[in-house]
Motif scaffolding. Structure first.
Motif, PDB file in Angstrom:
ATOM      1  N   VAL A 178       0.875  -1.177   0.000  1.00 27.97           N
ATOM      2  CA  VAL A 178       0.000   0.000   0.000  1.00 27.97           C
ATOM      3  C   VAL A 178       0.911   1.227   0.000  1.00 27.97           C
ATOM      4  N   PRO A 179       1.058   1.877  -1.173  1.00 27.13           N
ATOM      5  CA  PRO A 179       1.949   3.038  -1.248  1.00 27.13           C
ATOM      6  C   PRO A 179       1.259   4.291  -0.698  1.00 27.13           C
ATOM      7  N   LEU A 180       1.996   5.062   0.076  1.00 27.75           N
ATOM      8  CA  LEU A 180       1.490   6.340   0.584  1.00 27.75           C
ATOM      9  C   LEU A 180       2.321   7.458  -0.018  1.00 27.75           C
ATOM     10  N   THR A 181       1.652   8.395  -0.660  1.00 35.75           N
ATOM     11  CA  THR A 181       2.311   9.536  -1.282  1.00 35.75           C
ATOM     12  C   THR A 181       2.377  10.706  -0.308  1.00 35.75           C
ATOM     13  N   MET A 182       3.080  11.746  -0.711  1.00 37.68           N
ATOM     14  CA  MET A 182       3.177  12.961   0.093  1.00 37.68           C
ATOM     15  C   MET A 182       1.775  13.535   0.364  1.00 37.68           C
ATOM     16  N   GLU A 183       0.924  13.520  -0.655  1.00 40.89           N
ATOM     17  CA  GLU A 183      -0.435  14.048  -0.491  1.00 40.89           C
ATOM     18  C   GLU A 183      -1.261  13.187   0.461  1.00 40.89           C
ATOM     19  N   ASP A 184      -1.051  11.861   0.420  1.00 41.14           N
ATOM     20  CA  ASP A 184      -1.781  10.956   1.309  1.00 41.14           C
ATOM     21  C   ASP A 184      -1.495  11.250   2.775  1.00 41.14           C
ATOM     22  N   THR A 185      -0.258  11.627   3.100  1.00 39.38           N
ATOM     23  CA  THR A 185       0.130  11.800   4.504  1.00 39.38           C
ATOM     24  C   THR A 185      -0.008  13.235   5.008  1.00 39.38           C
ATOM     25  N   LYS A 186      -0.508  14.114   4.180  1.00 39.92           N
ATOM     26  CA  LYS A 186      -0.768  15.486   4.631  1.00 39.92           C
ATOM     27  C   LYS A 186      -2.210  15.565   5.118  1.00 39.92           C
ATOM     28  N   ILE A 187      -2.409  15.175   6.359  1.00 35.59           N
ATOM     29  CA  ILE A 187      -3.754  15.176   6.945  1.00 35.59           C
ATOM     30  C   ILE A 187      -4.005  16.539   7.577  1.00 35.59           C
ATOM     31  N   GLY A 188      -5.065  17.187   7.151  1.00 37.17           N
ATOM     32  CA  GLY A 188      -5.417  18.500   7.693  1.00 37.17           C
ATOM     33  C   GLY A 188      -4.576  19.612   7.106  1.00 37.17           C
ATOM     34  N   ASN A 189      -4.966  20.842   7.415  1.00 35.86           N
ATOM     35  CA  ASN A 189      -4.281  22.024   6.889  1.00 35.86           C
ATOM     36  C   ASN A 189      -3.341  22.661   7.897  1.00 35.86           C
ATOM     37  N   LYS A 190      -3.403  22.197   9.124  1.00 32.85           N
ATOM     38  CA  LYS A 190      -2.677  22.841  10.205  1.00 32.85           C
ATOM     39  C   LYS A 190      -1.329  22.162  10.442  1.00 32.85           C
ATOM     40  N   ILE A 191      -0.279  22.955  10.571  1.00 31.80           N
ATOM     41  CA  ILE A 191       1.037  22.447  10.953  1.00 31.80           C
ATOM     42  C   ILE A 191       1.031  22.293  12.473  1.00 31.80           C
ATOM     43  N   ILE A 192       1.489  21.123  12.951  1.00 27.79           N
ATOM     44  CA  ILE A 192       1.499  20.861  14.396  1.00 27.79           C
ATOM     45  C   ILE A 192       2.910  20.578  14.853  1.00 27.79           C
ATOM     46  N   ASN A 193       3.143  20.664  16.169  1.00 26.70           N
ATOM     47  CA  ASN A 193       4.478  20.407  16.688  1.00 26.70           C
ATOM     48  C   ASN A 193       4.506  19.250  17.692  1.00 26.70           C
ATOM     49  N   GLN A 194       3.437  18.448  17.682  1.00 24.97           N
ATOM     50  CA  GLN A 194       3.408  17.274  18.546  1.00 24.97           C
ATOM     51  C   GLN A 194       2.616  16.157  17.861  1.00 24.97           C
ATOM     52  N   PRO A 195       2.878  14.912  18.240  1.00 26.63           N
ATOM     53  CA  PRO A 195       2.206  13.785  17.587  1.00 26.63           C
ATOM     54  C   PRO A 195       0.687  13.791  17.795  1.00 26.63           C
ATOM     55  N   VAL A 196      -0.019  13.312  16.791  1.00 20.89           N
ATOM     56  CA  VAL A 196      -1.463  13.128  16.859  1.00 20.89           C
ATOM     57  C   VAL A 196      -1.719  11.639  16.631  1.00 20.89           C
ATOM     58  N   LYS A 197      -2.568  11.045  17.451  1.00 19.17           N
ATOM     59  CA  LYS A 197      -2.830   9.609  17.333  1.00 19.17           C
ATOM     60  C   LYS A 197      -4.117   9.372  16.547  1.00 19.17           C
ATOM     61  N   TYR A 198      -4.025   8.448  15.587  1.00 13.65           N
ATOM     62  CA  TYR A 198      -5.168   8.008  14.809  1.00 13.65           C
ATOM     63  C   TYR A 198      -5.253   6.491  14.913  1.00 13.65           C
ATOM     64  N   TYR A 199      -6.397   5.933  14.590  1.00 12.79           N
ATOM     65  CA  TYR A 199      -6.568   4.488  14.494  1.00 12.79           C
ATOM     66  C   TYR A 199      -6.647   4.121  13.022  1.00 12.79           C
ATOM     67  N   TYR A 200      -6.293   2.891  12.696  1.00 16.33           N
ATOM     68  CA  TYR A 200      -6.334   2.473  11.296  1.00 16.33           C
ATOM     69  C   TYR A 200      -6.831   1.038  11.182  1.00 16.33           C
ATOM     70  N   GLU A 201      -7.224   0.679   9.963  1.00 17.43           N
ATOM     71  CA  GLU A 201      -7.569  -0.708   9.674  1.00 17.43           C
ATOM     72  C   GLU A 201      -7.321  -1.005   8.207  1.00 17.43           C
TER      73      GLU A 201
END
Length: 107
Positions: free
Chosen positions: A69-92
């Motif tokens: 499953v290839p992830l591109t630069m666009e795929d990993t840009k979640i949201g418009n906001k630049i953050i300075n700490q990790p955000v946790k998501y769940y996946y399946e």
């Protein structure tokens, strides 16, 4: 940074990478994905399974035991906001989500 350790995937916004997924049959043998199978990688907000953040489908082109499953630069840009700490998501990862849906990896 694009790193997978156990069931944890760490990705820095804008990174690219490939996630290799496989599955086991009930008897413990490797599952053989069939030509035409669809693998869906879905990401949701932590503890909010109804809030889909990202989804990507990969079609299996030939019988294999491991799907990339290839992830591109666009795929990993979640949201418009630049953050300075990790955000946790769940996946399946789901096999044939629109026909005979079966989740085979989840975190």
């Amino acid at each position: 940074m694009f790193k997978i350790e156990g069931n944890k995937i760490s990705i820095t916004r804008g990174d690219v990478g490939i996630i290799q997924v496989s599955a086991k049959n009930e008897d413990g043998s490797e599952y053989l994905f069939k030509t035409g199978d669809i693998i869906r990688f879905s990401v949701v907000k932590e503890n909010h399974y109804d809030k889909l953040i990202f989804s990507k489908d990969v079609k299996v082109l030939e019988p294999v035991t491991c799907v990339e499953v290839p992830l591109t630069m666009e795929d990993t840009k979640i949201g418009n906001k630049i953050i300075n700490q990790p955000v946790k998501y769940y996946y399946e990862f789901t096999l044939n989500p629109d026909t005979e849906s079966q989740t085979f990896i989840g975190y």
